[in-house]
Design a protein around this motif. Sequence first.
Motif, PDB file in Angstrom:
ATOM      1  N   GLN A 311      17.764 -13.226  39.675  1.00  0.00           N
ATOM      2  CA  GLN A 311      17.974 -13.230  38.219  1.00  0.00           C
ATOM      3  C   GLN A 311      19.313 -13.842  37.825  1.00  0.00           C
ATOM      4  OE1 GLN A 311      17.383  -9.379  36.381  1.00  0.00           O
ATOM      5  NE2 GLN A 311      15.344  -9.201  37.251  1.00  0.00           N
ATOM      6  N   HIS A 312      20.351 -13.536  38.608  1.00  0.00           N
ATOM      7  CA  HIS A 312      21.699 -13.906  38.174  1.00  0.00           C
ATOM      8  C   HIS A 312      22.271 -15.129  38.880  1.00  0.00           C
ATOM      9  CE1 HIS A 312      21.685 -10.324  35.779  1.00  0.00           C
ATOM     10  NE2 HIS A 312      21.433  -9.577  36.839  1.00  0.00           N
ATOM     11  N   HIS A 313      21.836 -15.400  40.110  1.00  0.00           N
ATOM     12  CA  HIS A 313      22.368 -16.545  40.872  1.00  0.00           C
ATOM     13  C   HIS A 313      21.193 -17.240  41.555  1.00  0.00           C
ATOM     14  CE1 HIS A 313      26.263 -14.520  40.391  1.00  0.00           C
ATOM     15  NE2 HIS A 313      25.653 -13.424  40.795  1.00  0.00           N
ATOM     16  N   SER A 314      20.273 -17.742  40.748  1.00  0.00           N
ATOM     17  CA  SER A 314      19.010 -18.218  41.312  1.00  0.00           C
ATOM     18  C   SER A 314      19.208 -19.334  42.340  1.00  0.00           C
ATOM     19  CB  SER A 314      18.067 -18.662  40.199  1.00  0.00           C
ATOM     20  OG  SER A 314      18.673 -19.702  39.469  1.00  0.00           O
ATOM     21  N   SER A 316      21.412 -19.564  44.677  1.00  0.00           N
ATOM     22  CA  SER A 316      21.843 -19.119  46.005  1.00  0.00           C
ATOM     23  C   SER A 316      20.678 -18.586  46.835  1.00  0.00           C
ATOM     24  CB  SER A 316      22.943 -18.062  45.886  1.00  0.00           C
ATOM     25  OG  SER A 316      22.412 -16.887  45.320  1.00  0.00           O
ATOM     26  N   VAL A 317      19.521 -18.423  46.216  1.00  0.00           N
ATOM     27  CA  VAL A 317      18.328 -18.013  46.972  1.00  0.00           C
ATOM     28  C   VAL A 317      17.237 -19.056  46.758  1.00  0.00           C
ATOM     29  CG1 VAL A 317      18.772 -15.522  46.978  1.00  0.00           C
ATOM     30  CG2 VAL A 317      17.595 -16.543  45.031  1.00  0.00           C
ATOM     31  N   GLY A 318      16.295 -19.129  47.674  1.00  0.00           N
ATOM     32  CA  GLY A 318      15.243 -20.137  47.590  1.00  0.00           C
ATOM     33  C   GLY A 318      14.366 -19.947  46.355  1.00  0.00           C
ATOM     34  N   ALA A 319      13.882 -21.045  45.804  1.00  0.00           N
ATOM     35  CA  ALA A 319      12.989 -20.966  44.644  1.00  0.00           C
ATOM     36  C   ALA A 319      11.727 -20.195  45.039  1.00  0.00           C
ATOM     37  CB  ALA A 319      12.632 -22.374  44.169  1.00  0.00           C
ATOM     38  N   GLY A 320      11.279 -19.328  44.146  1.00  0.00           N
ATOM     39  CA  GLY A 320      10.050 -18.573  44.397  1.00  0.00           C
ATOM     40  C   GLY A 320      10.245 -17.373  45.306  1.00  0.00           C
ATOM     41  N   ILE A 321      11.488 -16.981  45.541  1.00  0.00           N
ATOM     42  CA  ILE A 321      11.762 -15.915  46.517  1.00  0.00           C
ATOM     43  C   ILE A 321      11.102 -14.583  46.148  1.00  0.00           C
ATOM     44  CG2 ILE A 321      14.012 -15.305  45.471  1.00  0.00           C
ATOM     45  CD1 ILE A 321      15.031 -14.639  48.299  1.00  0.00           C
ATOM     46  N   MET A 322      11.112 -14.194  44.856  1.00  0.00           N
ATOM     47  CA  MET A 322      10.638 -12.842  44.546  1.00  0.00           C
ATOM     48  C   MET A 322       9.121 -12.678  44.594  1.00  0.00           C
ATOM     49  SD  MET A 322      13.231 -11.224  44.934  1.00  0.00           S
ATOM     50  CE  MET A 322      12.389  -9.652  44.964  1.00  0.00           C
ATOM     51  N   PRO A 323       8.361 -13.594  43.947  1.00  0.00           N
ATOM     52  CA  PRO A 323       6.901 -13.428  44.115  1.00  0.00           C
ATOM     53  C   PRO A 323       6.513 -13.402  45.595  1.00  0.00           C
ATOM     54  CG  PRO A 323       7.393 -15.163  42.503  1.00  0.00           C
ATOM     55  CD  PRO A 323       8.711 -14.717  43.080  1.00  0.00           C
ATOM     56  N   TRP A 324       7.174 -14.248  46.384  1.00  0.00           N
ATOM     57  CA  TRP A 324       6.876 -14.315  47.821  1.00  0.00           C
ATOM     58  C   TRP A 324       7.220 -12.985  48.501  1.00  0.00           C
ATOM     59  CZ3 TRP A 324       8.383 -13.813  52.803  1.00  0.00           C
ATOM     60  CH2 TRP A 324       7.643 -14.500  53.776  1.00  0.00           C
ATOM     61  N   SER A 325       8.400 -12.444  48.178  1.00  0.00           N
ATOM     62  CA  SER A 325       8.863 -11.217  48.846  1.00  0.00           C
ATOM     63  C   SER A 325       7.998 -10.017  48.480  1.00  0.00           C
ATOM     64  CB  SER A 325      10.318 -10.940  48.473  1.00  0.00           C
ATOM     65  OG  SER A 325      11.113 -12.038  48.842  1.00  0.00           O
ATOM     66  N   TYR A 326       7.611  -9.954  47.201  1.00  0.00           N
ATOM     67  CA  TYR A 326       6.721  -8.857  46.797  1.00  0.00           C
ATOM     68  C   TYR A 326       5.373  -8.988  47.502  1.00  0.00           C
ATOM     69  CZ  TYR A 326      10.064  -7.768  43.068  1.00  0.00           C
ATOM     70  OH  TYR A 326      11.184  -7.404  42.378  1.00  0.00           O
ATOM     71  N   ALA A 327       4.856 -10.217  47.556  1.00  0.00           N
ATOM     72  CA  ALA A 327       3.541 -10.428  48.183  1.00  0.00           C
ATOM     73  C   ALA A 327       3.586 -10.085  49.670  1.00  0.00           C
ATOM     74  CB  ALA A 327       3.088 -11.873  47.977  1.00  0.00           C
ATOM     75  N   VAL A 328       4.661 -10.466  50.354  1.00  0.00           N
ATOM     76  CA  VAL A 328       4.715 -10.221  51.805  1.00  0.00           C
ATOM     77  C   VAL A 328       4.904  -8.725  52.084  1.00  0.00           C
ATOM     78  CG1 VAL A 328       7.170 -10.393  52.546  1.00  0.00           C
ATOM     79  CG2 VAL A 328       5.376 -11.495  53.893  1.00  0.00           C
ATOM     80  N   THR A 329       5.621  -8.035  51.200  1.00  0.00           N
ATOM     81  CA  THR A 329       5.822  -6.586  51.379  1.00  0.00           C
ATOM     82  C   THR A 329       4.504  -5.847  51.153  1.00  0.00           C
ATOM     83  OG1 THR A 329       8.097  -6.859  50.625  1.00  0.00           O
ATOM     84  CG2 THR A 329       7.241  -4.609  50.653  1.00  0.00           C
ATOM     85  N   LYS A 330       3.772  -6.297  50.129  1.00  0.00           N
ATOM     86  CA  LYS A 330       2.454  -5.716  49.849  1.00  0.00           C
ATOM     87  C   LYS A 330       1.513  -5.900  51.046  1.00  0.00           C
ATOM     88  CE  LYS A 330      -1.131  -5.871  46.293  1.00  0.00           C
ATOM     89  NZ  LYS A 330      -1.466  -6.366  44.947  1.00  0.00           N
ATOM     90  N   LEU A 331       1.557  -7.101  51.607  1.00  0.00           N
ATOM     91  CA  LEU A 331       0.711  -7.417  52.758  1.00  0.00           C
ATOM     92  C   LEU A 331       1.100  -6.562  53.974  1.00  0.00           C
ATOM     93  CD1 LEU A 331      -1.516  -9.480  53.411  1.00  0.00           C
ATOM     94  CD2 LEU A 331       0.266 -11.040  54.192  1.00  0.00           C
ATOM     95  N   ALA A 332       2.399  -6.430  54.213  1.00  0.00           N
ATOM     96  CA  ALA A 332       2.868  -5.597  55.333  1.00  0.00           C
ATOM     97  C   ALA A 332       2.345  -4.170  55.170  1.00  0.00           C
ATOM     98  CB  ALA A 332       4.398  -5.597  55.390  1.00  0.00           C
ATOM     99  N   HIS A 333       2.421  -3.665  53.950  1.00  0.00           N
ATOM    100  CA  HIS A 333       1.954  -2.308  53.652  1.00  0.00           C
ATOM    101  C   HIS A 333       0.447  -2.187  53.927  1.00  0.00           C
ATOM    102  CE1 HIS A 333       1.859   1.579  51.836  1.00  0.00           C
ATOM    103  NE2 HIS A 333       1.204   1.205  50.754  1.00  0.00           N
TER     104      HIS A 333
END
Length: 442
Positions: A311-314, A316-333
């Motif tokens: 949100q604040h320093h987009s 410094s992190v890869g584009a699309g990081i959050m949808p990807w991270s939420y999806a991978v965490t959901k999948l791991a679960h």
Amino acid sequence: MSASILMKRMTLLVLSALATPLLAAEPSLLLTHVTVIDGTGTAAKPNMTIAIEGQRIAAIYADGSQEAPKGARVEDLSGRYVIPGLIDAHVHLTGAEPDIAHYQPHLQALLRGGVTGVRDMAGDDRLVAYLAGEANSDALASPDIFFVALMAGPTFFAEDERAKDASEGEPLGFAPWMQAISSTTDIPLAVAEAKGTGATALKLYANLPASLVTKITAEAHRQGLRVWTHATIFPATPGDAVAAGVDTISHSPYLVWAAAPSVPDDYRGRALGDFEHIQPDAPQIIALFKAMKQHGTILDATLLPFEEEAQHHSKSVGAGIMPWSYAVTKLAHQQGVLIDVGTDSSGLSADAHGVDLKALPLEHTEMALLVEHCGFTPIEAIQAATQVSAAAMGQAEQRGTITAGKRADLVVLTADPTRDIHNTGKIAFVVKNGHIYKKDGA
Ligand SMILES: [Zn+2]
């Protein structure tokens, strides 16, 4: 020493030996008429009584089905809900501030906000070990603290200011809690030095090859230490760490490197994964989850710090990081990987003016992210923040569920957290090691 002084001392010794059991038998505490969410993932049980003796949970039973012990203190919790004490499985308590007094209000705010345990994932162990001693003996109103000693490749110590700050006064790379490891290091000795800090685990952080990760992990386990790592120890990959048998692996977004065609040689390239082209369900990631499930490796997802960074320093992190991270965490679960709740922060929100001691600990927000973005039910998010986080901290036998014999670490809520996960923030009072902590300081 004269005979009479010796006699007096012996008399005192005998008297204190006699007095000890009497002092230890504190009156029990009964929490009655409460709905129990026990942290194991099973459904809430209404109309229950929890009996606490000293620091431990003695029994849990249906209201009125057992007689109250004489002299027991009874707290009628009609209309209330109780969950196990929350554990923030990823904090960094110590920063550049060396003054012990500075940390007291901070730790107290965490405890009154429902956090009864924290896993400190690297800092200045001279300070962390002192705070842990105070906290874990209840000399300080604080969550109990378990912590790491860090290891990384020699190049890391030239690159990262935090290592210098956390080991100031010691030769860089040789402090027992901030050690540089290379192929010539005496690994058994390095692990023994790390263990001497009082740490529960090693943290393998950066710039280590798979061969060293494997060697260090085997030796740490042999010496009774756990191994808690980043997913990006580069050049070791997330799969190398899991195959080596590490106990926990941090940061969902960095799992992207499990499916990258190659990984950087240096950990500094970690943030900019290719979230646009690598699918969260790439076969390499599914294979990683299978291996994690098989080894019992816990995923320390830490979604909130990345959400804030995005949100604040987009840039410094890869584009699309959050949808990807939420999806991978959901999948791991979904795949049955155990996921803990950690905030990768001091545990409290902070801005330029410092830490907000009035706000709820960030752990509550991280739990809500699991429900809102990763397919967890509220009961599953509570289990992640309690049973799984206790296991991540190396405390599965002692904490994390409302079970007879375990530490009496509890959070009493005024609203039902199974209806709305945000209700974990509606705290009536907190119990740690059998002691009640109320908001007003009582
Ligand atoms: Zn961290």
